[in-house]
Design a protein around this motif. Sequence first.
Motif, PDB file in Angstrom:
ATOM      1  N   PRO A 151      21.401  44.478  19.562  1.00  0.00           N
ATOM      2  CA  PRO A 151      21.378  45.854  19.041  1.00  0.00           C
ATOM      3  C   PRO A 151      20.913  46.857  20.091  1.00  0.00           C
ATOM      4  O   PRO A 151      19.882  46.667  20.744  1.00  0.00           O
ATOM      5  N   GLY A 152      21.719  47.896  20.257  1.00  0.00           N
ATOM      6  CA  GLY A 152      21.370  48.936  21.203  1.00  0.00           C
ATOM      7  C   GLY A 152      21.411  48.498  22.653  1.00  0.00           C
ATOM      8  O   GLY A 152      20.989  49.244  23.541  1.00  0.00           O
ATOM      9  N   GLY A 153      21.929  47.282  22.923  1.00  0.00           N
ATOM     10  CA  GLY A 153      21.964  46.777  24.291  1.00  0.00           C
ATOM     11  C   GLY A 153      20.608  46.404  24.842  1.00  0.00           C
ATOM     12  O   GLY A 153      20.454  46.241  26.057  1.00  0.00           O
ATOM     13  N   VAL A 154      19.612  46.245  23.974  1.00  0.00           N
ATOM     14  CA  VAL A 154      18.255  45.889  24.401  1.00  0.00           C
ATOM     15  C   VAL A 154      18.054  44.390  24.206  1.00  0.00           C
ATOM     16  O   VAL A 154      18.217  43.875  23.090  1.00  0.00           O
ATOM     17  N   ALA A 191      41.936  38.601  45.331  1.00  0.00           N
ATOM     18  CA  ALA A 191      42.085  37.156  45.167  1.00  0.00           C
ATOM     19  C   ALA A 191      41.140  36.375  46.066  1.00  0.00           C
ATOM     20  O   ALA A 191      40.681  35.283  45.712  1.00  0.00           O
ATOM     21  N   ARG A 192      40.813  36.920  47.222  1.00  0.00           N
ATOM     22  CA  ARG A 192      39.920  36.210  48.146  1.00  0.00           C
ATOM     23  C   ARG A 192      38.482  36.168  47.638  1.00  0.00           C
ATOM     24  O   ARG A 192      37.651  35.454  48.200  1.00  0.00           O
ATOM     25  N   GLN A 193      38.184  36.945  46.594  1.00  0.00           N
ATOM     26  CA  GLN A 193      36.832  36.970  46.042  1.00  0.00           C
ATOM     27  C   GLN A 193      36.649  35.987  44.882  1.00  0.00           C
ATOM     28  O   GLN A 193      35.585  35.962  44.262  1.00  0.00           O
ATOM     29  N   LEU A 194      37.649  35.181  44.600  1.00  0.00           N
ATOM     30  CA  LEU A 194      37.587  34.253  43.471  1.00  0.00           C
ATOM     31  C   LEU A 194      36.290  33.441  43.497  1.00  0.00           C
ATOM     32  O   LEU A 194      35.993  32.766  44.478  1.00  0.00           O
ATOM     33  N   GLY A 195      35.530  33.524  42.418  1.00  0.00           N
ATOM     34  CA  GLY A 195      34.282  32.779  42.323  1.00  0.00           C
ATOM     35  C   GLY A 195      33.096  33.436  42.990  1.00  0.00           C
ATOM     36  O   GLY A 195      32.043  32.808  43.128  1.00  0.00           O
ATOM     37  N   GLN A 196      33.216  34.708  43.382  1.00  0.00           N
ATOM     38  CA  GLN A 196      32.108  35.370  44.086  1.00  0.00           C
ATOM     39  C   GLN A 196      30.885  35.486  43.175  1.00  0.00           C
ATOM     40  O   GLN A 196      31.003  35.663  41.966  1.00  0.00           O
ATOM     41  N   ARG A 197      29.703  35.370  43.777  1.00  0.00           N
ATOM     42  CA  ARG A 197      28.451  35.532  43.047  1.00  0.00           C
ATOM     43  C   ARG A 197      27.535  36.531  43.780  1.00  0.00           C
ATOM     44  O   ARG A 197      26.326  36.365  43.821  1.00  0.00           O
ATOM     45  N   ARG A 198      28.166  37.583  44.316  1.00  0.00           N
ATOM     46  CA  ARG A 198      27.381  38.634  44.959  1.00  0.00           C
ATOM     47  C   ARG A 198      26.922  39.695  43.956  1.00  0.00           C
ATOM     48  O   ARG A 198      25.984  40.437  44.233  1.00  0.00           O
ATOM     49  N   GLY A 199      27.592  39.766  42.824  1.00  0.00           N
ATOM     50  CA  GLY A 199      27.226  40.762  41.826  1.00  0.00           C
ATOM     51  C   GLY A 199      28.422  41.188  41.009  1.00  0.00           C
ATOM     52  O   GLY A 199      29.501  40.588  41.082  1.00  0.00           O
ATOM     53  N   PHE A 200      28.248  42.232  40.208  1.00  0.00           N
ATOM     54  CA  PHE A 200      29.303  42.730  39.344  1.00  0.00           C
ATOM     55  C   PHE A 200      30.515  43.200  40.140  1.00  0.00           C
ATOM     56  O   PHE A 200      30.384  43.798  41.206  1.00  0.00           O
ATOM     57  N   SER A 201      31.693  42.982  39.568  1.00  0.00           N
ATOM     58  CA  SER A 201      32.876  43.710  40.021  1.00  0.00           C
ATOM     59  C   SER A 201      32.934  45.019  39.234  1.00  0.00           C
ATOM     60  O   SER A 201      32.283  45.156  38.184  1.00  0.00           O
ATOM     61  N   PRO A 202      33.705  45.995  39.690  1.00  0.00           N
ATOM     62  CA  PRO A 202      33.852  47.228  38.902  1.00  0.00           C
ATOM     63  C   PRO A 202      34.342  46.964  37.476  1.00  0.00           C
ATOM     64  O   PRO A 202      33.905  47.620  36.529  1.00  0.00           O
ATOM     65  N   SER A 203      35.225  45.976  37.313  1.00  0.00           N
ATOM     66  CA  SER A 203      35.729  45.666  35.971  1.00  0.00           C
ATOM     67  C   SER A 203      34.653  45.040  35.090  1.00  0.00           C
ATOM     68  O   SER A 203      34.621  45.277  33.876  1.00  0.00           O
ATOM     69  N   ASP A 204      33.776  44.225  35.670  1.00  0.00           N
ATOM     70  CA  ASP A 204      32.652  43.670  34.892  1.00  0.00           C
ATOM     71  C   ASP A 204      31.826  44.798  34.290  1.00  0.00           C
ATOM     72  O   ASP A 204      31.453  44.775  33.111  1.00  0.00           O
ATOM     73  N   ILE A 205      31.525  45.787  35.117  1.00  0.00           N
ATOM     74  CA  ILE A 205      30.704  46.915  34.665  1.00  0.00           C
ATOM     75  C   ILE A 205      31.405  47.668  33.540  1.00  0.00           C
ATOM     76  O   ILE A 205      30.787  48.008  32.519  1.00  0.00           O
ATOM     77  N   ARG A 206      32.708  47.895  33.701  1.00  0.00           N
ATOM     78  CA  ARG A 206      33.448  48.615  32.660  1.00  0.00           C
ATOM     79  C   ARG A 206      33.447  47.836  31.351  1.00  0.00           C
ATOM     80  O   ARG A 206      33.273  48.419  30.275  1.00  0.00           O
ATOM     81  N   LYS A 207      33.624  46.516  31.431  1.00  0.00           N
ATOM     82  CA  LYS A 207      33.655  45.706  30.204  1.00  0.00           C
ATOM     83  C   LYS A 207      32.310  45.724  29.480  1.00  0.00           C
ATOM     84  O   LYS A 207      32.254  45.832  28.258  1.00  0.00           O
ATOM     85  N   ILE A 208      31.226  45.599  30.237  1.00  0.00           N
ATOM     86  CA  ILE A 208      29.896  45.651  29.616  1.00  0.00           C
ATOM     87  C   ILE A 208      29.692  47.000  28.936  1.00  0.00           C
ATOM     88  O   ILE A 208      29.237  47.076  27.777  1.00  0.00           O
ATOM     89  N   ASN A 209      30.029  48.063  29.635  1.00  0.00           N
ATOM     90  CA  ASN A 209      29.815  49.400  29.086  1.00  0.00           C
ATOM     91  C   ASN A 209      30.702  49.669  27.872  1.00  0.00           C
ATOM     92  O   ASN A 209      30.301  50.397  26.951  1.00  0.00           O
ATOM     93  N   LEU A 210      31.885  49.062  27.831  1.00  0.00           N
ATOM     94  CA  LEU A 210      32.741  49.208  26.663  1.00  0.00           C
ATOM     95  C   LEU A 210      32.226  48.376  25.495  1.00  0.00           C
ATOM     96  O   LEU A 210      32.187  48.840  24.348  1.00  0.00           O
ATOM     97  N   MET A 211      31.833  47.132  25.764  1.00  0.00           N
ATOM     98  CA  MET A 211      31.326  46.283  24.672  1.00  0.00           C
ATOM     99  C   MET A 211      30.114  46.903  24.003  1.00  0.00           C
ATOM    100  O   MET A 211      29.994  46.876  22.777  1.00  0.00           O
ATOM    101  N   TYR A 212      29.230  47.472  24.814  1.00  0.00           N
ATOM    102  CA  TYR A 212      27.976  48.008  24.276  1.00  0.00           C
ATOM    103  C   TYR A 212      27.995  49.533  24.091  1.00  0.00           C
ATOM    104  O   TYR A 212      26.958  50.124  23.861  1.00  0.00           O
ATOM    105  N   LYS A 213      29.212  50.108  24.216  1.00  0.00           N
ATOM    106  CA  LYS A 213      29.388  51.542  23.958  1.00  0.00           C
ATOM    107  C   LYS A 213      28.411  52.393  24.779  1.00  0.00           C
ATOM    108  O   LYS A 213      27.778  53.318  24.267  1.00  0.00           O
ATOM    109  N   CYS A 214      28.281  52.020  26.029  1.00  0.00           N
ATOM    110  CA  CYS A 214      27.375  52.748  26.925  1.00  0.00           C
ATOM    111  C   CYS A 214      27.945  54.132  27.217  1.00  0.00           C
ATOM    112  O   CYS A 214      29.146  54.271  27.475  1.00  0.00           O
ATOM    113  N   LYS A 215      27.101  55.117  27.265  1.00  0.00           N
ATOM    114  CA  LYS A 215      27.508  56.485  27.582  1.00  0.00           C
ATOM    115  C   LYS A 215      26.966  56.842  28.956  1.00  0.00           C
ATOM    116  O   LYS A 215      26.116  57.715  29.085  1.00  0.00           O
ATOM    117  N   ILE A 216      27.412  56.122  29.961  1.00  0.00           N
ATOM    118  CA  ILE A 216      26.961  56.408  31.324  1.00  0.00           C
ATOM    119  C   ILE A 216      28.172  56.476  32.250  1.00  0.00           C
ATOM    120  O   ILE A 216      29.261  56.027  31.893  1.00  0.00           O
TER     121      ILE A 216
END
Length: 280
Positions: A91-94, A255-280
């Motif tokens: 709830p609330g992304g907390v 494609a060369r980044q397959l399996g990277q664990r350096r951090g979020f991709s731009p799409s990861d961030i968008r998906k999180i913000n959409l799932m949790y209805k972030c207004k940022i």
Amino acid sequence: MQPYAIQVKYSIVAKINADTDDESIDLSEMGEAIYGNPDLETTGALVDAHGEESMQNPEELGTYFEGDILIPMRFREDTRNGLLALSTRWPGGVVPYEIKGTFTPQELDNIHHAFNEYHTKTCIRFKKRTVERDYISIVNGKSGCWSSIGRLGGRQEVNLQSPNCLRTYGTPIHELMHALGFLHEQNRYERDDYVKVLSENVKPGMMANFEKSSARTHSAFGIGYDYASVMHYSNTSFSKNGKPTLQVLRNHPDARQLGQRRGFSPSDIRKINLMYKCKI
């Protein structure tokens, strides 16, 4: 109520109605495979032996569903008919949390760095637990890197075996995305348009880890397939011979980044913000 929703003793599944349906995460396709107990033998030993030079990520080594998804058996026992079909969002992304493992200062820094990535780029907030009933407990048992999917109710563990699940902050980010409700990228229903599974190189008994989800259970919120996602496995995941198990089918710069664990991709961030209805 949807026909696949299950009544539970506590608050594992929220009541599904017109107001709360979009807060639910459908786990029904996973069936019994998502249940189990932490594997202190095979998985723990494999992660302990995992070298920094390995092409695989440590969370790809587990005996769990898709390598690192585990709902402990006690949650199965809390359901009335033995099948957990849904989890929910926080709830609330907390997300209240506690850290119970015996981590080194550097490992704690990587956990907090992962938190800060969420705090900086999304509206998700990890806050130290006080009296909250539902929370994650970050531990480092000798059972690999694993998490449940979404909010189950009560205390739920995110296991980050030291030191190999914490050599970077990418693996904590990955496991915390599971805890928020996200599945693996390579199991998306349209996966075969982007990568080919080379079954001849997959360990015996591990092909189930490459099963595709349906569009109903794996919502990407309109975001396209993402080779660079922190939720995508490497091209040698579950390999029996060191040869690729995933072959990229498109000439794409990510494609060369397959399996990277350096951090979020731009799409990861968008998906999180959409799932949790972030207004940022």
